[in-house]
Scaffold this motif. Sequence first.
Motif, short mmCIF file in Angstrom:
data_model
loop_
_atom_site.label_atom_id
_atom_site.label_comp_id
_atom_site.label_asym_id
_atom_site.label_seq_id
_atom_site.Cartn_x
_atom_site.Cartn_y
_atom_site.Cartn_z
N GLU B 234 -41.17 45.16 -22.71
CA GLU B 234 -41.08 46.56 -22.29
C GLU B 234 -40.04 46.74 -21.18
N ALA B 235 -39.95 45.77 -20.30
CA ALA B 235 -38.95 45.86 -19.23
C ALA B 235 -37.54 45.83 -19.82
N ILE B 236 -37.35 44.99 -20.81
CA ILE B 236 -36.03 44.90 -21.46
C ILE B 236 -35.69 46.23 -22.13
N LYS B 237 -36.69 46.79 -22.80
CA LYS B 237 -36.49 48.09 -23.43
C LYS B 237 -36.09 49.14 -22.37
N ALA B 238 -36.79 49.09 -21.24
CA ALA B 238 -36.56 50.12 -20.20
C ALA B 238 -35.18 49.98 -19.56
N ILE B 239 -34.74 48.76 -19.27
CA ILE B 239 -33.43 48.64 -18.60
C ILE B 239 -32.28 48.85 -19.58
N SER B 240 -32.54 48.65 -20.86
CA SER B 240 -31.46 48.83 -21.84
C SER B 240 -30.93 50.26 -21.82
N GLU B 241 -31.82 51.18 -21.52
CA GLU B 241 -31.47 52.59 -21.54
C GLU B 241 -30.41 52.93 -20.48
N PRO B 242 -30.67 52.70 -19.18
CA PRO B 242 -29.62 53.01 -18.19
C PRO B 242 -28.36 52.16 -18.40
N ILE B 243 -28.52 50.95 -18.86
CA ILE B 243 -27.32 50.14 -19.10
C ILE B 243 -26.44 50.83 -20.14
N PHE B 291 -44.05 33.62 -16.39
CA PHE B 291 -43.22 34.62 -15.70
C PHE B 291 -41.81 34.08 -15.49
N ASP B 292 -41.69 32.74 -15.42
CA ASP B 292 -40.34 32.18 -15.32
C ASP B 292 -39.54 32.49 -16.59
N LYS B 293 -40.18 32.36 -17.74
CA LYS B 293 -39.49 32.70 -19.00
C LYS B 293 -39.12 34.18 -18.99
N SER B 294 -40.03 35.00 -18.47
CA SER B 294 -39.80 36.43 -18.37
C SER B 294 -38.50 36.70 -17.60
N ILE B 295 -38.35 36.03 -16.47
CA ILE B 295 -37.13 36.19 -15.66
C ILE B 295 -35.92 35.72 -16.45
N GLY B 296 -36.06 34.58 -17.10
CA GLY B 296 -34.94 34.06 -17.90
C GLY B 296 -34.53 35.01 -19.00
N ASP B 297 -35.50 35.59 -19.66
CA ASP B 297 -35.20 36.51 -20.76
C ASP B 297 -34.46 37.75 -20.25
N ILE B 298 -34.88 38.24 -19.11
CA ILE B 298 -34.22 39.44 -18.58
C ILE B 298 -32.81 39.11 -18.10
N VAL B 299 -32.65 37.96 -17.44
CA VAL B 299 -31.31 37.53 -17.02
C VAL B 299 -30.40 37.43 -18.24
N GLN B 300 -30.94 36.89 -19.33
CA GLN B 300 -30.13 36.73 -20.54
C GLN B 300 -29.68 38.10 -21.06
N VAL B 301 -30.57 39.06 -21.02
CA VAL B 301 -30.20 40.42 -21.46
C VAL B 301 -29.09 40.97 -20.57
N LEU B 302 -29.22 40.77 -19.25
CA LEU B 302 -28.18 41.24 -18.32
C LEU B 302 -26.84 40.59 -18.67
N LYS B 303 -26.88 39.29 -18.97
CA LYS B 303 -25.63 38.58 -19.30
C LYS B 303 -25.06 39.10 -20.61
N ASN B 304 -25.94 39.24 -21.60
CA ASN B 304 -25.47 39.73 -22.91
C ASN B 304 -24.83 41.11 -22.80
N LYS B 305 -25.36 41.92 -21.93
CA LYS B 305 -24.86 43.29 -21.81
C LYS B 305 -23.76 43.40 -20.76
N GLY B 306 -23.41 42.25 -20.17
CA GLY B 306 -22.27 42.24 -19.26
C GLY B 306 -22.53 42.85 -17.89
N VAL B 307 -23.78 42.93 -17.48
CA VAL B 307 -24.07 43.54 -16.18
C VAL B 307 -24.69 42.57 -15.17
N TYR B 308 -24.77 41.30 -15.57
CA TYR B 308 -25.43 40.33 -14.69
C TYR B 308 -24.73 40.23 -13.33
N ASP B 309 -23.43 40.13 -13.35
CA ASP B 309 -22.68 39.96 -12.09
C ASP B 309 -22.85 41.15 -11.16
#
Lengths: 510, 510
Positions: B234-243, B291-309
Amino acid sequence: MKPLKILRSAIAILICIISFSPLLAQKNNRPNIIVFFVDDLGWQDLSVPFYKEVTPINQRFHTPNLEVLAKESTKFTNAYATPVCTPSRVSMLTGLNAAHHKVTNWTHPTANKPTDNPDELLTPPDWNINGMSPVPNIPRTVHATPFPQILKDNGYFTIHVGKAHWGSAGTPGSSPLNLGFMVNIAGHSAGHPQSYYAEENYGNIPGKASLQAVPDLMEYHGGETFLTEALTLEAIKAISEPIKRGEPFFLNFSNYAVHVPIQSDPRFVDKYLKMGLDSTEAAYSSLVEGFDKSIGDIVQVLKNKGVYDNTVIIFLSDNGGLSLQPMRSGQNHTQNLPLRAGKGSIYEGGIRIPLLIKDVDDGKERTSDVPVIVEDLFPTILDYANITNYDIVQKGLDGQSLSELTKGRVDDSWKQRNLIWHIPNKWNRTDGPGINFFSAIRRGNFKLVYDMKNSKVELYDLQNDIGETNDISKTNQNQVEQLSKILSDQLKAWGAQMPTVKQTGEMLVF
Amino acid sequence: MKPLKILRSAIAILICIISFSPLLAQKNNRPNIIVFFVDDLGWQDLSVPFYKEVTPINQRFHTPNLEVLAKESTKFTNAYATPVCTPSRVSMLTGLNAAHHKVTNWTHPTANKPTDNPDELLTPPDWNINGMSPVPNIPRTVHATPFPQILKDNGYFTIHVGKAHWGSAGTPGSSPLNLGFMVNIAGHSAGHPQSYYAEENYGNIPGKASLQAVPDLMEYHGGETFLTEALTLEAIKAISEPIKRGEPFFLNFSNYAVHVPIQSDPRFVDKYLKMGLDSTEAAYSSLVEGFDKSIGDIVQVLKNKGVYDNTVIIFLSDNGGLSLQPMRSGQNHTQNLPLRAGKGSIYEGGIRIPLLIKDVDDGKERTSDVPVIVEDLFPTILDYANITNYDIVQKGLDGQSLSELTKGRVDDSWKQRNLIWHIPNKWNRTDGPGINFFSAIRRGNFKLVYDMKNSKVELYDLQNDIGETNDISKTNQNQVEQLSKILSDQLKAWGAQMPTVKQTGEMLVF
């Protein structure tokens, strides 16, 4: 010239151009859109008359805010939904007729549970008991692109408030967040509230909560805020955000009112008791005035914030008024007279609904007697949003845009339109007038009703017989044959489902 | 020149200016900000060591994603929260110390219910049992402006996911939507989940639902998705929108893990059982890896979408690890060794937390031993968001921005800082080490602990005695006097509350 000065000049030029260019100044290019989708409200359960005259039923209701809205809207006097809630809701969100999307009865709050009552003769088909799904391969769902997703993809801030009931818990369609909404307040997989009362936490009492306990809204728990008011306050909070940010928004405000449990709204009930209504009917009328106030409050916010003129407002109900004791008072199926029967029925009392549309054009009061149906809202709303380019997984839409009608333009083709209902289900324990295993078609003023169980056809002339009391099928064989063929062909084209005979296992044919 | 041509030229000029103007091109002017706020996680309950060496406790956990994140973050080895959850959560959202905001114990899911246990000697004060409120005049709440409101007002898309627990149901603070969040997923007034299992609908079973039944998430009901994973999706779904919309976002992802009930995450538990941990501790470690996997998954989404940095990431816990049987295994208060005691205690086991901050600067791995505390996050986050001009109803903030520290700049003043804890409450039935009616101050390496019930002072040198086993108050009277005075003065300045003696009704004094 320094860069900043160049910038300032450029901005000044831009401002001039924006102010004067008709291309850029299209005020209504991205209007806000609000749908007020009321639950179980009968066609006459408002002080705004949708019949040719004010009826005794109209006189039992006070909806002053809708009266005002009606003066700036197109009033559709021949608007339809399906006989029960989930099919209508899915039709609106998918643009598909219920016979086509195959969510032909209400969906259970939890997955994989058919809601049909037992029947001695017939078994309902494998209809989509889990509702709609935005992703493929979810068992017993219709996979479709919901229009709020398209609005969201086109820059709209999309908000759902209130009853959702698009899919069963355990499937993606149970959450509005999966159906294109960015914000969801109090919507889930249940079709009615456990309680309208904050004193009862809207049902969220430990150990007593049912699947109908209303989610969210915990800030009102233990207080005195009636559910309708709590949803209204939350809706106002939610739309204030995109208004402040200058983003267009879509609000689907689907009040839980006036679905059972019919609990009195203490803000309004006294008036109706004094009018002489019994406690049930007074409560019902208070629920109606409650959502009317809700609409008025939101309109006032739009006006205060200066966005009312640029907001499309659509008001409708999801099926006809409930006409069963003991939830309603009086004899069964008298609550919508002169319309026949009520919720669950294929007769007019079950499917005819009030529909108002205020577009952002000239704000003129109009009346349209063109027969329209709930799936029309999908293309209508995208039309108002000026979104013409979109992909959907549905193979075409069954609904048609009504936007021309709200501008007073009526093409002749509307008169040739066929509206179709198809319910191969057992909604109520008792077969009633038009309830359980019926199909119907309306074309012009004629309506053909098909009783699957008894293989019986009826024909009515709604122009002269809105109460469907005079079956003229015997004397209009041509009309019966023509309508039967159109109905049968269309149902076949949609792959509509039919019940089977219990004893033989044979499927009924159209 | 036609208007459209002028427009094109103007736009071209603008584009040139925007591209080259350092004023407008600041890449990180509006970075995204994510807070991963874990519940009840002990200082060592990660495979990332926060002590000077890897401890046996560290070795019981696998948090590979936090290991990676730590390499690009500042690791705060002397970071603190309060001993229990609501005070820490309110401190983060208000920027105030708990002694100051007076939410000094956890808040009940419903309003007006103190959560203190009975005590023979002392009565807790009238602390803010209903938590925080964004509006004034709500009984027993601290009225404050939450920083997400400021982020929202400055164009951030603000999202809360998971445990909220900022206020009791029946008050505005119970809903994240009233605290500056535009989206709320699964946050309400309760402090833990009824169940982590989708098979149990996270608690939402008719007639069995408690106040801890997790809201929303109905699409997972009856399935197999562990709560941590459902929240992550759900968090991934939610951040995808503003991104997608190019808006900066703030995500407060507050996992329900690892709070009781300690239920095993089936994705990870086998590994820990094979390591020889008993079922409780294996379940606990599985919650951590979840929850560590949770963090990893979200970081991966940020990287995939080019907003991690361009995303600030903050990771922390809300108090020390639970150290009580039977919820945890082993002898009471051994679970955080060498730290003394655990959740609920004013000793290091109760208040020292892991804290990582990845800013959007140089991505260098850093370690900071500066003592910092959870209320620092308020000004820190606004600092990262480059928001300098804002109004708050709080009269000043107690927290300090840590942004200089994450750039490797340490002013000498940090060494003179006083961190203060104050708990005039009875959290646990049994008084334990540092549990119930304690105050404390840390300055430099010295920590003074004050036991209200016994009017007893202790002094520890954390540099040489992180386990607080050697009370040096007798031999350091100067230090004791100095710290006592600072503590007492600050508590007075904040109007901190004290318990009263039951028998006499007299209020204790600092």
